[in-house]
Design an enzyme around this catalytic site. Sequence first.
Site, PDB file in Angstrom:
ATOM      1  N   GLN A 100       0.853  -1.193   0.000  1.00  0.00           N
ATOM      2  CA  GLN A 100       0.000   0.000   0.000  1.00  0.00           C
ATOM      3  C   GLN A 100       0.886   1.239   0.000  1.00  0.00           C
ATOM      4  O   GLN A 100       1.789   1.366   0.821  1.00  0.00           O
ATOM      5  CB  GLN A 100      -0.905   0.004   1.231  1.00  0.00           C
ATOM      6  CG  GLN A 100      -1.898   1.167   1.244  1.00  0.00           C
ATOM      7  CD  GLN A 100      -2.686   1.224   2.533  1.00  0.00           C
ATOM      8  OE1 GLN A 100      -2.157   1.626   3.561  1.00  0.00           O
ATOM      9  NE2 GLN A 100      -3.951   0.817   2.498  1.00  0.00           N
ATOM     10  N   TYR A 171      -5.734  10.377   5.315  1.00  0.00           N
ATOM     11  CA  TYR A 171      -4.465  10.733   4.680  1.00  0.00           C
ATOM     12  C   TYR A 171      -4.724  11.551   3.410  1.00  0.00           C
ATOM     13  O   TYR A 171      -5.849  11.910   3.097  1.00  0.00           O
ATOM     14  CB  TYR A 171      -3.653   9.474   4.409  1.00  0.00           C
ATOM     15  CG  TYR A 171      -3.211   8.781   5.687  1.00  0.00           C
ATOM     16  CD1 TYR A 171      -2.370   9.415   6.602  1.00  0.00           C
ATOM     17  CD2 TYR A 171      -3.665   7.493   5.999  1.00  0.00           C
ATOM     18  CE1 TYR A 171      -1.980   8.796   7.780  1.00  0.00           C
ATOM     19  CE2 TYR A 171      -3.282   6.864   7.184  1.00  0.00           C
ATOM     20  CZ  TYR A 171      -2.440   7.519   8.062  1.00  0.00           C
ATOM     21  OH  TYR A 171      -2.057   6.899   9.233  1.00  0.00           O
ATOM     22  N   ARG A 219      -7.751   1.750  -1.781  1.00  0.00           N
ATOM     23  CA  ARG A 219      -8.446   1.721  -0.486  1.00  0.00           C
ATOM     24  C   ARG A 219      -9.206   3.026  -0.316  1.00  0.00           C
ATOM     25  O   ARG A 219      -8.621   4.090  -0.094  1.00  0.00           O
ATOM     26  CB  ARG A 219      -7.478   1.510   0.675  1.00  0.00           C
ATOM     27  CG  ARG A 219      -8.258   1.255   1.980  1.00  0.00           C
ATOM     28  CD  ARG A 219      -7.450   0.580   3.058  1.00  0.00           C
ATOM     29  NE  ARG A 219      -8.298  -0.330   3.819  1.00  0.00           N
ATOM     30  CZ  ARG A 219      -7.940  -0.894   4.959  1.00  0.00           C
ATOM     31  NH1 ARG A 219      -6.737  -0.669   5.475  1.00  0.00           N
ATOM     32  NH2 ARG A 219      -8.758  -1.715   5.583  1.00  0.00           N
ATOM     33  N   GLY A 310      -7.692  -7.958  10.582  1.00  0.00           N
ATOM     34  CA  GLY A 310      -6.536  -7.218  11.051  1.00  0.00           C
ATOM     35  C   GLY A 310      -6.078  -7.564  12.443  1.00  0.00           C
ATOM     36  O   GLY A 310      -5.159  -8.358  12.649  1.00  0.00           O
ATOM     37  N   ARG A 311      -6.726  -6.958  13.433  1.00  0.00           N
ATOM     38  CA  ARG A 311      -6.248  -7.106  14.817  1.00  0.00           C
ATOM     39  C   ARG A 311      -6.258  -8.555  15.293  1.00  0.00           C
ATOM     40  O   ARG A 311      -5.395  -8.962  16.071  1.00  0.00           O
ATOM     41  CB  ARG A 311      -7.093  -6.223  15.746  1.00  0.00           C
ATOM     42  CG  ARG A 311      -6.676  -4.751  15.708  1.00  0.00           C
ATOM     43  CD  ARG A 311      -7.718  -3.859  16.333  1.00  0.00           C
ATOM     44  NE  ARG A 311      -8.854  -3.680  15.443  1.00  0.00           N
ATOM     45  CZ  ARG A 311     -10.008  -3.130  15.816  1.00  0.00           C
ATOM     46  NH1 ARG A 311     -10.175  -2.746  17.064  1.00  0.00           N
ATOM     47  NH2 ARG A 311     -10.995  -2.962  14.956  1.00  0.00           N
TER      48      ARG A 311
END
Length: 328
Positions: A100, A171, A219, A310-311
């Site tokens: 990414q 971002y 994304r 993810g986590r």
Amino acid sequence: MANLLTPLRVKNMNLKNRIVLPPMATEKATEKGEVTPELIEHYYRYARAGVGLIIIEHSYISPEGKHSPRQLSVANDGVVEGLSKLAEAIHDAGGIAGVQINHTGMAGKPEIVGRPVGPSPFRHPRREECMQARELSREEIKALVKAFAQAAGRVKRAGFDMVEIHSAHGYLINQFNSPLTNHRTDEYGGSLEKRFTFACEVVEAVRREVGPDFPVFFRLGADDLMEGGLTLEDSKKVAPLLVEAGVDLLDLSGGIGGYRVEGKQGYFTYLTERLKEVVDVPLITTGGIIDPEVANQIILDGKADLVGVGRAMLKDYEWATKAISKLS
């Protein structure tokens, strides 16, 4: 009917299952953004565990776009050799992976980038530690489009299987997309379509750089999760523009308001479910998914094509191995 363990082809990339390790910052690179043995071992373990697709953590495209001290870099040709070793290790373990690419924009920390830059001269609405951004000129925007493309080219040359453009979590590209952070009056601001001009130019430049057959993911922060921000209905209007520009897959998440929401597992699945109405490319969902059965049901119900975990995988490198065994 497809399930979590059904293979999937995206462009020329064959995935053995629909389990995705989404990009999550590790701070395991050097202070210059170089690949380390620690970083290689981290991703090698996921590849060995049977994850269908690994998306390497957000990596900065240029020095002023760096977000954290030991963030991975794709900003110069000197990092390609290390990235090649990372790609090779993942492939040796039977994995498929991409990187990414990102620019922090007005989310940049003063101690890392000095004064941050952004589409408009504001402070980041969710990051109090950041100072007011300097507005980018048209010339600087064009240079950043080129920097994204060059970074994507380095990802391809390093031997990775795909590249993902980061446009979520507050971002830079997300900042251009959102009415909360983009108050420009030129061709890069104003209407919804004009706010997405930068995003589409980046996609088009990346596509030219990597060629027609290399998978390009995007994304998208499809919901800013803040009053007055980008909404799901907005994203339904612009998602087809991104696909037309050259996107092969959309990876859906939150926007300016962040990427964590309290709620049931798969809390971003409402995004993929609705965007399926307007685009025919594969969609990745994420959002606090812990149980393999929940991930599997999302695919069975046709609400997404791949599931990012993810986590739960950060806590357990063997999550994918256990999920495959449970669902087989």
